[in-house]
Design a protein around this motif. Structure first.
Motif, PDB file in Angstrom:
ATOM      1  N   PHE A 170      25.884  38.790  24.739  1.00  9.90           N
ATOM      2  CA  PHE A 170      25.593  39.723  25.845  1.00  9.90           C
ATOM      3  C   PHE A 170      24.431  40.745  25.514  1.00  9.90           C
ATOM      4  CE2 PHE A 170      29.598  38.166  27.207  1.00  9.90           C
ATOM      5  CZ  PHE A 170      29.489  38.255  28.526  1.00  9.90           C
ATOM      6  N   GLU A 171      23.860  40.412  24.303  1.00  8.19           N
ATOM      7  CA  GLU A 171      22.510  41.325  23.749  1.00  8.19           C
ATOM      8  C   GLU A 171      21.344  41.289  24.997  1.00  8.19           C
ATOM      9  OE1 GLU A 171      24.484  39.734  20.201  1.00  8.19           O
ATOM     10  OE2 GLU A 171      23.559  38.818  22.205  1.00  8.19           O
ATOM     11  N   ARG A 172      21.033  40.391  25.680  1.00  7.32           N
ATOM     12  CA  ARG A 172      19.970  40.689  26.798  1.00  7.32           C
ATOM     13  C   ARG A 172      20.500  40.414  28.181  1.00  7.32           C
ATOM     14  NH1 ARG A 172      14.995  39.280  24.497  1.00  7.32           N
ATOM     15  NH2 ARG A 172      14.482  38.249  26.484  1.00  7.32           N
ATOM     16  N   ALA A 173      21.785  40.802  28.131  1.00  8.11           N
ATOM     17  CA  ALA A 173      22.319  40.528  29.466  1.00  8.11           C
ATOM     18  C   ALA A 173      22.222  41.946  30.329  1.00  8.11           C
ATOM     19  CB  ALA A 173      23.944  40.425  29.451  1.00  8.11           C
ATOM     20  N   SER A 174      22.406  41.592  31.757  1.00 10.81           N
ATOM     21  CA  SER A 174      22.335  42.824  32.567  1.00 10.81           C
ATOM     22  C   SER A 174      22.821  42.502  33.867  1.00 10.81           C
ATOM     23  CB  SER A 174      20.609  43.279  33.084  1.00 10.81           C
ATOM     24  OG  SER A 174      20.111  42.179  33.485  1.00 10.81           O
ATOM     25  N   ILE A 175      23.399  43.489  34.520  1.00  9.20           N
ATOM     26  CA  ILE A 175      23.988  43.367  35.936  1.00  9.20           C
ATOM     27  C   ILE A 175      23.263  42.723  36.899  1.00  9.20           C
ATOM     28  CG2 ILE A 175      25.180  44.746  37.874  1.00  9.20           C
ATOM     29  CD1 ILE A 175      25.964  46.803  35.826  1.00  9.20           C
ATOM     30  N   SER A 176      23.609  41.979  37.367  1.00 10.33           N
ATOM     31  CA  SER A 176      22.639  41.179  38.538  1.00 10.33           C
ATOM     32  C   SER A 176      23.329  41.479  39.947  1.00 10.33           C
ATOM     33  CB  SER A 176      22.986  39.700  38.285  1.00 10.33           C
ATOM     34  OG  SER A 176      24.004  39.250  38.223  1.00 10.33           O
ATOM     35  N   SER A 177      24.879  41.692  40.183  1.00  5.46           N
ATOM     36  CA  SER A 177      25.324  41.900  41.539  1.00  5.46           C
ATOM     37  C   SER A 177      26.898  42.582  41.256  1.00  5.46           C
ATOM     38  CB  SER A 177      25.484  40.512  42.371  1.00  5.46           C
ATOM     39  OG  SER A 177      26.446  39.677  41.780  1.00  5.46           O
ATOM     40  N   VAL A 178      27.188  43.394  42.339  1.00  7.33           N
ATOM     41  CA  VAL A 178      28.342  43.966  42.182  1.00  7.33           C
ATOM     42  C   VAL A 178      29.055  43.976  43.543  1.00  7.33           C
ATOM     43  CG1 VAL A 178      29.625  46.125  41.846  1.00  7.33           C
ATOM     44  CG2 VAL A 178      27.448  45.732  40.568  1.00  7.33           C
ATOM     45  N   GLY A 179      30.435  43.707  43.655  1.00  7.68           N
ATOM     46  CA  GLY A 179      31.092  43.397  44.752  1.00  7.68           C
ATOM     47  C   GLY A 179      30.690  44.336  45.981  1.00  7.68           C
ATOM     48  N   ALA A 180      30.692  43.892  47.171  1.00  9.67           N
ATOM     49  CA  ALA A 180      30.420  44.763  48.290  1.00  9.67           C
ATOM     50  C   ALA A 180      31.450  45.704  48.399  1.00  9.67           C
ATOM     51  CB  ALA A 180      30.202  44.016  49.553  1.00  9.67           C
ATOM     52  N   GLN A 181      32.573  45.321  48.047  1.00 12.52           N
ATOM     53  CA  GLN A 181      33.962  46.324  47.833  1.00 12.52           C
ATOM     54  C   GLN A 181      34.720  45.646  46.764  1.00 12.52           C
ATOM     55  OE1 GLN A 181      36.563  44.854  51.393  1.00 12.52           O
ATOM     56  NE2 GLN A 181      37.910  44.986  49.627  1.00 12.52           N
ATOM     57  N   ILE A 182      35.703  46.693  46.411  1.00 12.14           N
ATOM     58  CA  ILE A 182      36.571  46.501  45.461  1.00 12.14           C
ATOM     59  C   ILE A 182      37.545  45.241  46.040  1.00 12.14           C
ATOM     60  CG2 ILE A 182      38.437  48.101  46.051  1.00 12.14           C
ATOM     61  CD1 ILE A 182      38.373  48.848  43.297  1.00 12.14           C
ATOM     62  N   GLY A 183      37.824  44.468  44.966  1.00  8.61           N
ATOM     63  CA  GLY A 183      38.867  43.547  45.029  1.00  8.61           C
ATOM     64  C   GLY A 183      40.171  43.717  44.941  1.00  8.61           C
ATOM     65  N   ILE A 184      41.041  43.415  46.034  1.00  4.52           N
ATOM     66  CA  ILE A 184      42.546  43.730  46.148  1.00  4.52           C
ATOM     67  C   ILE A 184      43.438  42.616  46.022  1.00  4.52           C
ATOM     68  CG2 ILE A 184      43.915  44.815  47.899  1.00  4.52           C
ATOM     69  CD1 ILE A 184      41.503  46.266  49.004  1.00  4.52           C
ATOM     70  N   ARG A 185      44.535  42.966  45.200  1.00  5.96           N
ATOM     71  CA  ARG A 185      45.172  42.074  44.836  1.00  5.96           C
ATOM     72  C   ARG A 185      46.452  41.901  45.844  1.00  5.96           C
ATOM     73  NH1 ARG A 185      43.501  43.195  39.709  1.00  5.96           N
ATOM     74  NH2 ARG A 185      42.502  41.646  38.732  1.00  5.96           N
ATOM     75  N   GLU A 186      47.023  43.153  46.112  1.00  2.00           N
ATOM     76  CA  GLU A 186      48.052  43.544  46.731  1.00  2.00           C
ATOM     77  C   GLU A 186      48.131  44.756  47.864  1.00  2.00           C
ATOM     78  OE1 GLU A 186      52.959  43.778  45.747  1.00  2.00           O
ATOM     79  OE2 GLU A 186      51.383  44.097  44.065  1.00  2.00           O
ATOM     80  N   THR A 187      48.730  44.470  48.886  1.00  2.03           N
ATOM     81  CA  THR A 187      48.963  45.718  49.763  1.00  2.03           C
ATOM     82  C   THR A 187      50.149  45.249  50.617  1.00  2.03           C
ATOM     83  OG1 THR A 187      47.297  44.873  51.382  1.00  2.03           O
ATOM     84  CG2 THR A 187      46.636  46.503  50.092  1.00  2.03           C
ATOM     85  N   ARG A 188      50.165  45.294  51.676  1.00  2.00           N
ATOM     86  CA  ARG A 188      51.180  45.079  52.919  1.00  2.00           C
ATOM     87  C   ARG A 188      51.445  43.461  52.532  1.00  2.00           C
ATOM     88  NH1 ARG A 188      49.286  49.242  56.584  1.00  2.00           N
ATOM     89  NH2 ARG A 188      47.904  47.741  57.279  1.00  2.00           N
ATOM     90  N   ARG A 189      52.628  42.963  53.104  1.00  2.00           N
ATOM     91  CA  ARG A 189      53.059  41.777  53.403  1.00  2.00           C
ATOM     92  C   ARG A 189      54.101  41.688  54.648  1.00  2.00           C
ATOM     93  NH1 ARG A 189      55.435  43.406  48.667  1.00  2.00           N
ATOM     94  NH2 ARG A 189      57.640  42.867  48.635  1.00  2.00           N
ATOM     95  N   ILE A 190      54.324  40.732  55.138  1.00  2.00           N
ATOM     96  CA  ILE A 190      55.137  40.717  56.262  1.00  2.00           C
ATOM     97  C   ILE A 190      56.547  40.728  55.647  1.00  2.00           C
ATOM     98  CG2 ILE A 190      53.554  39.738  58.172  1.00  2.00           C
ATOM     99  CD1 ILE A 190      55.275  37.232  57.799  1.00  2.00           C
ATOM    100  N   ASP A 191      57.547  41.070  56.343  1.00  2.00           N
ATOM    101  CA  ASP A 191      58.988  40.973  55.887  1.00  2.00           C
ATOM    102  C   ASP A 191      59.219  39.737  56.935  1.00  2.00           C
ATOM    103  OD1 ASP A 191      61.615  41.218  55.284  1.00  2.00           O
ATOM    104  OD2 ASP A 191      62.067  43.102  56.199  1.00  2.00           O
ATOM    105  N   GLY A 192      59.380  38.510  56.493  1.00  2.32           N
ATOM    106  CA  GLY A 192      59.364  37.464  57.380  1.00  2.32           C
ATOM    107  C   GLY A 192      60.825  36.949  57.407  1.00  2.32           C
ATOM    108  N   VAL A 193      60.936  35.726  58.098  1.00  2.18           N
ATOM    109  CA  VAL A 193      62.239  35.194  58.259  1.00  2.18           C
ATOM    110  C   VAL A 193      62.776  34.657  56.844  1.00  2.18           C
ATOM    111  CG1 VAL A 193      63.158  32.986  59.153  1.00  2.18           C
ATOM    112  CG2 VAL A 193      61.706  34.183  60.599  1.00  2.18           C
ATOM    113  N   TYR A 194      61.818  34.297  55.969  1.00  2.05           N
ATOM    114  CA  TYR A 194      62.239  34.020  54.573  1.00  2.05           C
ATOM    115  C   TYR A 194      61.363  34.816  53.493  1.00  2.05           C
ATOM    116  CZ  TYR A 194      64.021  31.816  50.178  1.00  2.05           C
ATOM    117  OH  TYR A 194      64.211  31.587  48.860  1.00  2.05           O
ATOM    118  N   ALA A 195      61.548  35.391  52.736  1.00  2.33           N
ATOM    119  CA  ALA A 195      60.811  35.839  51.665  1.00  2.33           C
ATOM    120  C   ALA A 195      60.670  34.888  50.186  1.00  2.33           C
ATOM    121  CB  ALA A 195      61.189  37.259  51.169  1.00  2.33           C
TER     122      ALA A 195
END
Length: 448
Positions: free
Chosen positions: A300-325
């Motif tokens: 990585f000695e010659r590496a540099s940032i080329s792009s960053v996400g337009a937004q932060i990545g989200i793994r988990e928030t709300r989910r439905i409480d459905g007929v079956y979980a």
């Protein structure tokens, strides 16, 4: 006065699940509208640089996800925008699927247009209007041109955050039992100028510094697709980031990697003030991690940032409480269901909501588990389906169903079910599941 648009099926959320849901509904002949807040589709796969897609296969290499998801891969291959499914040199799963996000945006748009889907970009759902207590009549959008009301017969929530279900009053859950804390967010970024041959040589010379499942006996002949480790370097750097290793994936360019190493914990991805704080913290961590990698990691000695996400990545928030979980035992035991509408071979993969580590558990049996149709059905709302990250699961089972190929599969199932419900004039809960399974199989889904 509001502009009014009428449709048979309204899909809210233009990520991979929403794309596949809208294509499936459109192909069924239903008049379909797809609502997306950004000016492009792809959701976390494009806006947050979630890359690569993993996985379409079991740990033994059997493909268990096909259908529209595989059609997209095939088109990306034709456009020289993906090598297809390749071996995972991290060793966490059997295959991963690199792709070029800019071409994915185009391919998805082409397929949506071919299916007759009307896309409303730059549109944010901020209100759900009900007919009675249990039926959605329309959704109200905030746009640059004012309010738009979209009326529909069936609605599909592929927002990832269960926004549509939550706004409608359908029961929702969030996070793990007890404290409701969710898996951490990650700001992903790309670096160019990486000497990947030097990285591979270092891995072969220092295998003890990398993930124990790394396929070192195959590494000489495999193209490097991902790296998990550099444990010694990370520990010595002692960065104020609560994890214990470096993770990155190669591509799309030959000297490029996608870094998945930042970790923002303890914040709620459905709270605007928390999200604002997360974006700030994530971008500061990006600069910190990039400097560490450039200064400390071989290759990585010659590496540099080329792009960053337009937004932060989200793994988990709300989910439905459905007929079956879907339960963790359903996943680990590779359970089969009579109302299967999708399968997955991805293991349980919980990024600790408060600690440093990752909890993993692999699928037993033939290496795949079923996702039943009941997980797509919320309680209370009769004309609403869910697809993607916000289907009905436990916190632990979400750690596998949240992955993009699984979301693509459940999205296709939700869109297909919506199309059948419109055609038959019944609620989604009342369709013939065998008809749904037949339609999915006909469209290339792998349910066997």
């Amino acid at each position: 006065m509001n502009k009014i648009i009428e449709a048979d099926v309204v899909v809210c959320g233009g990520g991979p699940a929403g794309i596949n849901a809208a294509i499936a509904a459109g192909r069924s002949g239903a008049k379909t509208v797809l609502v997306e807040r950004y000016g492009f589709v792809g959701g976390m796969s494009t806006a947050a640089l979630v890359y690569p897609w993993m996985t379409f296969h079991t740990t033994e290499g059997k493909q268990v996800i096909g259908g529209i998801a595989q059609e997209i891969i095939d088109r990306l291959i034709e456009a020289d925008a993906s090598p297809g499914h390749v071996r995972d040199t991290v060793g966490f799963v059997h295959t991963i699927t690199p792709y070029h996000p800019e071409m994915y945006k185009i391919v998805a748009l082409d397929m949506l247009k071919e299916a007759g889907v009307r896309l409303l970009a730059h549109s944010f759902v901020d209100e759900v209007l009900l007919q009675g207590d249990d039926t959605i009549g329309s959704v109200r959008l905030t746009t640059k041109s004012g309010k738009i009301e979209v009326k529909g017969r069936l609605f599909v929530d592929t927002t990832g955050d269960a926004d549509l279900a939550y706004l409608s009053g359908a029961p929702c859950l969030q996070g793990r039992d007890g404290d409701q804390r969710t898996q951490p967010m990650t700001m992903k970024f790309r670096m160019r100028g990486v000497d990947l041959e030097r990285v591979k040589r270092y891995m072969l010379d220092h295998p003890d510094e990398f993930y124990k499942k790394t396929p070192f006996d195959e590494l000489e002949r495999l193209p490097l697709s991902g790296v998990l480790g550099f444990y010694k370097h990370w520990k010595e750097a002692n960065l104020p980031i609560n994890r214990d290793q470096v993770l990155f994936f190669t591509g799309p360019a030959e000297d490029e990697v996608l870094v998945n190493t930042t970790r923002v914990q303890g914040l709620d991805g459905t709270d605007v003030e928390h999200l604002t704080e997360a974006e700030d913290a994530g971008r500061r961590q990006v600069m910190m991690v990039a400097k560490f990698m450039r200064d400390q990691l071989p290759g990585f000695e010659r590496a540099s940032i080329s792009s960053v996400g337009a937004q932060i990545g989200i793994r988990e928030t709300r989910r439905i409480d459905g007929v079956y979980a879907l339960q963790v035992d359903d996943v680990v035991q590779g359970r089969r269901f009579d109302d299967v509408i999708a399968r997955s071979g991805y293991p349980i993969d919980i990024h600790d909501p408060s600690g440093k580590g990752v909890t993993a558990a692999w699928v037993q049996g033939d290496g795949a588990y079923d996702i039943p149709y009941r997980c797509l059905l919320p309680q209370r709302m009769t004309n609403l389906l869910a697809g993607g990250r916000c289907i009905s699961t436990t916190h632990e089972a979400l750690a596998t169903t949240r992955l993009t190929p699984s979301c693509m599969a459940t999205g296709q199932a939700a869109g297909t079910a919506a199309g059948i419900a419109v055609k038959r004039g019944v609620a989604p809960a009342d369709i013939d599941v065998s008809e749904l399974q037949a339609e999915l199989t006909k469209a290339g889904a792998l349910l066997g």
